[in-house]
Structure formats: C-alpha cells, structure tokens
Design a protein around this motif. Structure first.
Motif, PDB file in Angstrom:
ATOM      1  N   ILE A  27       0.823  -1.206   0.000  1.00 57.48           N
ATOM      2  CA  ILE A  27       0.000   0.000   0.000  1.00 57.48           C
ATOM      3  C   ILE A  27       0.857   1.256   0.000  1.00 57.48           C
ATOM      4  O   ILE A  27       1.807   1.383   0.772  1.00 57.48           O
ATOM      5  CB  ILE A  27      -0.940  -0.002   1.223  1.00 57.48           C
ATOM      6  CG1 ILE A  27      -2.051  -1.031   1.016  1.00 57.48           C
ATOM      7  CG2 ILE A  27      -1.529   1.358   1.487  1.00 57.48           C
ATOM      8  CD1 ILE A  27      -3.096  -1.057   2.105  1.00 57.48           C
ATOM      9  N   HIS A  28       0.512   2.177  -0.888  1.00 57.35           N
ATOM     10  CA  HIS A  28       1.114   3.506  -0.914  1.00 57.35           C
ATOM     11  C   HIS A  28       0.012   4.546  -1.053  1.00 57.35           C
ATOM     12  O   HIS A  28      -1.158   4.209  -1.306  1.00 57.35           O
ATOM     13  CB  HIS A  28       2.113   3.624  -2.071  1.00 57.35           C
ATOM     14  CG  HIS A  28       3.313   2.745  -1.894  1.00 57.35           C
ATOM     15  ND1 HIS A  28       4.339   3.045  -1.022  1.00 57.35           N
ATOM     16  CD2 HIS A  28       3.639   1.557  -2.468  1.00 57.35           C
ATOM     17  CE1 HIS A  28       5.253   2.086  -1.076  1.00 57.35           C
ATOM     18  NE2 HIS A  28       4.847   1.171  -1.937  1.00 57.35           N
ATOM     19  N   LYS A  29       0.385   5.804  -0.941  1.00 53.87           N
ATOM     20  CA  LYS A  29      -0.603   6.879  -0.965  1.00 53.87           C
ATOM     21  C   LYS A  29      -1.322   6.960  -2.312  1.00 53.87           C
ATOM     22  O   LYS A  29      -2.542   7.113  -2.359  1.00 53.87           O
ATOM     23  CB  LYS A  29       0.093   8.213  -0.664  1.00 53.87           C
ATOM     24  CG  LYS A  29      -0.836   9.420  -0.713  1.00 53.87           C
ATOM     25  CD  LYS A  29      -0.074  10.703  -0.468  1.00 53.87           C
ATOM     26  CE  LYS A  29      -1.004  11.913  -0.601  1.00 53.87           C
ATOM     27  NZ  LYS A  29      -0.274  13.188  -0.389  1.00 53.87           N
ATOM     28  N   ARG A  30      -0.583   6.848  -3.421  1.00 56.52           N
ATOM     29  CA  ARG A  30      -1.169   7.081  -4.741  1.00 56.52           C
ATOM     30  C   ARG A  30      -1.555   5.812  -5.488  1.00 56.52           C
ATOM     31  O   ARG A  30      -2.321   5.869  -6.451  1.00 56.52           O
ATOM     32  CB  ARG A  30      -0.206   7.910  -5.594  1.00 56.52           C
ATOM     33  CG  ARG A  30       0.125   9.258  -4.977  1.00 56.52           C
ATOM     34  CD  ARG A  30       0.915  10.130  -5.925  1.00 56.52           C
ATOM     35  NE  ARG A  30       1.335  11.353  -5.263  1.00 56.52           N
ATOM     36  CZ  ARG A  30       0.572  12.423  -5.066  1.00 56.52           C
ATOM     37  NH1 ARG A  30      -0.682  12.417  -5.503  1.00 56.52           N
ATOM     38  NH2 ARG A  30       1.040  13.492  -4.461  1.00 56.52           N
ATOM     39  N   PRO A  87      -5.609   3.563  -4.990  1.00 54.92           N
ATOM     40  CA  PRO A  87      -5.646   3.277  -3.538  1.00 54.92           C
ATOM     41  C   PRO A  87      -7.064   3.286  -2.976  1.00 54.92           C
ATOM     42  O   PRO A  87      -7.364   4.021  -2.027  1.00 54.92           O
ATOM     43  CB  PRO A  87      -4.805   4.410  -2.959  1.00 54.92           C
ATOM     44  CG  PRO A  87      -5.054   5.559  -3.878  1.00 54.92           C
ATOM     45  CD  PRO A  87      -5.203   4.961  -5.254  1.00 54.92           C
ATOM     46  N   TYR A  88      -7.943   2.452  -3.555  1.00 50.80           N
ATOM     47  CA  TYR A  88      -9.339   2.453  -3.141  1.00 50.80           C
ATOM     48  C   TYR A  88      -9.798   1.028  -2.855  1.00 50.80           C
ATOM     49  O   TYR A  88      -9.829   0.189  -3.771  1.00 50.80           O
ATOM     50  CB  TYR A  88     -10.210   3.070  -4.237  1.00 50.80           C
ATOM     51  CG  TYR A  88      -9.701   4.406  -4.719  1.00 50.80           C
ATOM     52  CD1 TYR A  88      -9.752   5.524  -3.897  1.00 50.80           C
ATOM     53  CD2 TYR A  88      -9.142   4.539  -5.991  1.00 50.80           C
ATOM     54  CE1 TYR A  88      -9.270   6.754  -4.333  1.00 50.80           C
ATOM     55  CE2 TYR A  88      -8.652   5.752  -6.433  1.00 50.80           C
ATOM     56  CZ  TYR A  88      -8.713   6.863  -5.601  1.00 50.80           C
ATOM     57  OH  TYR A  88      -8.224   8.069  -6.018  1.00 50.80           O
ATOM     58  N   PRO A  89     -10.188   0.720  -1.611  1.00 51.34           N
ATOM     59  CA  PRO A  89     -10.633  -0.641  -1.272  1.00 51.34           C
ATOM     60  C   PRO A  89     -11.808  -1.123  -2.126  1.00 51.34           C
ATOM     61  O   PRO A  89     -11.868  -2.299  -2.504  1.00 51.34           O
ATOM     62  CB  PRO A  89     -11.031  -0.518   0.204  1.00 51.34           C
ATOM     63  CG  PRO A  89     -10.265   0.651   0.712  1.00 51.34           C
ATOM     64  CD  PRO A  89     -10.141   1.600  -0.434  1.00 51.34           C
ATOM     65  N   CYS A 140       2.010   4.199   7.027  1.00 51.83           N
ATOM     66  CA  CYS A 140       1.431   5.546   7.110  1.00 51.83           C
ATOM     67  C   CYS A 140      -0.038   5.588   6.714  1.00 51.83           C
ATOM     68  O   CYS A 140      -0.728   6.563   7.040  1.00 51.83           O
ATOM     69  CB  CYS A 140       2.236   6.496   6.232  1.00 51.83           C
ATOM     70  SG  CYS A 140       2.201   6.077   4.478  1.00 51.83           S
ATOM     71  N   CYS A 141      -0.539   4.571   6.020  1.00 54.39           N
ATOM     72  CA  CYS A 141      -1.931   4.596   5.553  1.00 54.39           C
ATOM     73  C   CYS A 141      -2.924   4.069   6.586  1.00 54.39           C
ATOM     74  O   CYS A 141      -4.130   4.008   6.323  1.00 54.39           O
ATOM     75  CB  CYS A 141      -2.054   3.809   4.245  1.00 54.39           C
ATOM     76  SG  CYS A 141      -1.147   4.586   2.883  1.00 54.39           S
ATOM     77  N   GLY A 142      -2.427   3.644   7.734  1.00 53.86           N
ATOM     78  CA  GLY A 142      -3.307   3.282   8.838  1.00 53.86           C
ATOM     79  C   GLY A 142      -4.161   2.049   8.595  1.00 53.86           C
ATOM     80  O   GLY A 142      -3.775   1.129   7.871  1.00 53.86           O
ATOM     81  N   TYR A 143      -5.363   2.056   9.188  1.00 50.78           N
ATOM     82  CA  TYR A 143      -6.220   0.876   9.217  1.00 50.78           C
ATOM     83  C   TYR A 143      -7.506   1.039   8.417  1.00 50.78           C
ATOM     84  O   TYR A 143      -8.407   0.205   8.521  1.00 50.78           O
ATOM     85  CB  TYR A 143      -6.568   0.534  10.670  1.00 50.78           C
ATOM     86  CG  TYR A 143      -5.373   0.407  11.572  1.00 50.78           C
ATOM     87  CD1 TYR A 143      -4.431  -0.607  11.384  1.00 50.78           C
ATOM     88  CD2 TYR A 143      -5.167   1.309  12.619  1.00 50.78           C
ATOM     89  CE1 TYR A 143      -3.324  -0.719  12.209  1.00 50.78           C
ATOM     90  CE2 TYR A 143      -4.055   1.196  13.447  1.00 50.78           C
ATOM     91  CZ  TYR A 143      -3.142   0.186  13.241  1.00 50.78           C
ATOM     92  OH  TYR A 143      -2.048   0.070  14.049  1.00 50.78           O
ATOM     93  N   ASP A 173       7.985  -2.841  -5.238  1.00 49.86           N
ATOM     94  CA  ASP A 173       6.596  -2.975  -4.786  1.00 49.86           C
ATOM     95  C   ASP A 173       6.009  -4.315  -5.230  1.00 49.86           C
ATOM     96  O   ASP A 173       5.249  -4.951  -4.493  1.00 49.86           O
ATOM     97  CB  ASP A 173       5.746  -1.834  -5.343  1.00 49.86           C
ATOM     98  CG  ASP A 173       6.163  -0.480  -4.780  1.00 49.86           C
ATOM     99  OD1 ASP A 173       6.917  -0.468  -3.792  1.00 49.86           O
ATOM    100  OD2 ASP A 173       5.726   0.546  -5.320  1.00 49.86           O
ATOM    101  N   ARG A 174       6.361  -4.738  -6.430  1.00 45.00           N
ATOM    102  CA  ARG A 174       5.868  -6.006  -6.961  1.00 45.00           C
ATOM    103  C   ARG A 174       6.326  -7.179  -6.104  1.00 45.00           C
ATOM    104  O   ARG A 174       5.541  -8.052  -5.718  1.00 45.00           O
ATOM    105  CB  ARG A 174       6.352  -6.179  -8.405  1.00 45.00           C
ATOM    106  CG  ARG A 174       5.837  -7.425  -9.099  1.00 45.00           C
ATOM    107  CD  ARG A 174       6.464  -7.561 -10.493  1.00 45.00           C
ATOM    108  NE  ARG A 174       5.869  -8.676 -11.216  1.00 45.00           N
ATOM    109  CZ  ARG A 174       4.787  -8.596 -11.970  1.00 45.00           C
ATOM    110  NH1 ARG A 174       4.153  -7.436 -12.089  1.00 45.00           N
ATOM    111  NH2 ARG A 174       4.317  -9.665 -12.597  1.00 45.00           N
TER     112      ARG A 174
END
Length: 351
Positions: free
Chosen positions: A17-20, A40-42, A66-69, A102-103
């Motif tokens: 997971i990353h911000k973008r 980055p959308y569940p 940093c992206c939390g829970y 990341d992969r």
C-alpha cells in the motif's frame, strides 16, 4: 464424469500500500497468482474480486504503515479476513533480502499469507485510534518544545552572554523568561531574533499545556476506570497513564507479563550458537515510546514507593541502567496486575 466442488476455494491477496497506488498480488489455493497495480481504493479491489473470484473465501494482508487501518476496516466490512502485519515479520530468503520492489513486496506478502506464516498486529478500535493521535500530537509538541529551548540557549551562548547561576538549569521559571525579555543587545538584529524565538517558545508552551489537559480529560471521560487504576500506581502520572491507554490499549488482551514485556520491549535479547548462550541486553524490538515512559516512571517509583525502593537497593552496585530496566519490568508487572484484577494499588504493600 461430472466433478463437484467439495470445498470453498480460497483467495490470498498481498497488497503493498502507498498513498497514490497499490500493488496487488492475488493467489489462490490452486494457482500461482497475478500481480497488478490499482488505485488506492478498497472498493476498487472489491469490484475486481467480485468480477474474477466470486464465491472465493478472501484473505488480505498488508504492511502496517502511514496509511493506517482504513483499508483493513473496509476489507472486514466486505466479509473478508484481513491482516495488518509488522514488516519485520515478513520472511525474506536469499536475494529477496537485497532486492526490493513494490511487486516483490506484494508477492512476498501473498506467499507468506498463503503459507500461514503471518500474524496480524493488534488493530485498535476507531475511538482509541483517534485518541492516540492526540497523544502523539503531544509528543510532537514535546520535541518542538525541547528544540526551541535549545535554539534560544544556543543563541545566548553564541553571543557570549552568561546565564545567571540561578537560571542555569532545565526549568524555565517566570523570572528566567523575564530575564530573557529584558536582555540588552548592542544591535537590534539579535534582539529581534530572540524575540521571534521567544514568541515561538510561548506558543508551543501554551499549546503543550492545552493538549496535555485535553488528553487527560479525554482519558478520564472514555476510560475513567482504567485511568484511575493506573494513577494509583506510584510513578505513573497522568500523562504516562494516558500513554498506556492510547498506545497499548486494553491491557486485558495480553495473555501474560511475558507477552506484554515482549510487546513493550522490556525483555532480554538472547543469542545462542551451539553451547554458547549469551544475552544481548534489552530487546531491540520494542514500542520505544512506551518503553521510555516506563523507564522514566521507574525513577519516580523508586522515590515514592518503599517496595520499589527496597527492590532497587537490593540490586545496587550493579550497572545502573540494568537495574532501572529491572525496576521498569516490575512496574510493568504491577501495571498489568492492577488492570486485570481491577484493584487499585496500595503503597507499601509487599507483592
């Protein structure tokens, strides 16, 4: 011959997971898997799973960061199993230790998840998580407070101004602040610079006081019972009690003192090779902020509690740092016992 499915197929999803963007690796119990990127959308991942893996039992995992829970809570709401894992718990073998993309990270998480080698960290409820943000804001202010004090003192030292002996300590009294306000410089530049820093100092000082008051009020409002139990222990003041409630959560979730000590980091590190067994000092894996709070609280405990004082003196003559860690572990044991038994501590009673 007709074939029938006798077990629910399983899908394992490792996510970096990353911000973008997210890098996602999907692997089932029958095939190796596929790696792809997505936003980055569940809900976007949910749509993909419903389209390609309808009817599968889904388990996801991603590294705490940093992206939390938020993503974890979304996955749970979809009826999936979800793990948030400590990055240090993801086993890397061979060249994986020296190659990081990341992969690869997404594939490693999916592989470890599929093999059943991952355990989730504790995910706090939303109320406690948001209270934790207030506690961490206070710690940010404490760092800024120390920084601006050091900057003011460094300016005075640099310009060759001697601080009066009665003010030369870490406590900044009102008299010392008045002395700083009335310092006379030959040129106005130094005065303007000092005034700017003093305004910054007063702003942080007031903000720190306000946030500390709000933090104690919040803990008394939502966790009054546990807060008052913790405050009954000598050495544990209001801020330390708030730190325990915010960062450790409900101590009743810990199975034993060993479990809690390992989480906080007040446990010995051990290294064994053949017949050679040695301790490596205090464990490097720790909740460093709370460990430092317990160490500081231990110094106060040995001043105010006869039992702790006697325990400290029994070990006197050894390395002071080692002794205070022993005291901190005893204080940790006392903290766990008070919460689990829901009985306030009585000063002077030998355990």
């Amino acid at each position: 011959m007709d074939t029938q499915q006798t077990a629910t197929p399983k899908l394992f999803i490792g996510i970096d997971i990353h911000k973008r963007s997210w890098k996602v690796h999907c692997s089932s119990d029958l095939f190796g898997g596929k790696t792809f990127s997505m936003g980055p959308y569940p809900e976007q991942l949910q749509s993909y799973v419903l389209k390609h893996f309808s009817g599968y039992q889904v388990t996801t995992a991603y590294e705490a960061g940093c992206c939390g829970y938020h993503a974890h809570r979304c996955f749970i709401s979809y009826g999936w199993d979800s793990l948030v894992v400590n990055p240090a718990d993801i086993h890397r073998k061979g060249k994986e230790r020296h190659t990081k993309t990341d992969r690869i990270d997404a594939q490693l998480i999916a592989r470890e998840l599929k093999d059943g080698r991952l355990e989730s960290i504790h995910v706090p409820d939303m109320e406690r998580e948001q209270l934790r943000s207030l506690f961490r804001r206070r710690n940010d202010l404490v760092k800024n407070y120390r920084t601006i004090k050091n900057l003011i003192k460094s300016q005075i030292l640099y310009l060759g101004i001697e601080v009066p002996p009665e003010f030369d300590n870490s406590h900044w009294s009102h008299n010392f602040r008045h002395w700083l306000d009335t310092l006379d410089f030959k040129y106005s530049g130094a005065r303007l610079a000092l005034d700017s820093r003093l305004r910054h100092f007063r702003f942080i000082d007031q903000d720190l006081r306000d946030v500390s008051t709000q933090l104690r009020r919040q803990c008394k409002t939502y966790y009054k019972k546990d807060y008052m139990l913790l405050r009954s222990i000598p050495g544990i003041g209001g801020i330390v009690a708030c730190g325990i409630l915010c960062e450790l959560g409900d101590l009743r979730r810990f199975r034993s003192l060993k479990h809690l000590a390992g989480y906080v980091g007040i446990a010995p590190g051990i290294h064994q090779s053949g017949d050679n067994l040695r301790t490596t000092g205090i464990s490097r894996r720790a909740h460093r902020l709370i460990r430092s709070y317990f160490i500081e609280a231990s110094w106060q405990a040995i001043r105010t509690d006869p039992v702790m004082q006697m325990y400290y003196r029994k070990h006197q003559g050894k390395n002071v740092k080692s002794i205070i860690v022993k005291v901190a572990r005893k204080l940790l044991s006392r903290t766990l016992a008070v919460i689990k038994t829901e009985t306030p501590y009585v000063v002077g009673v030998v355990e």
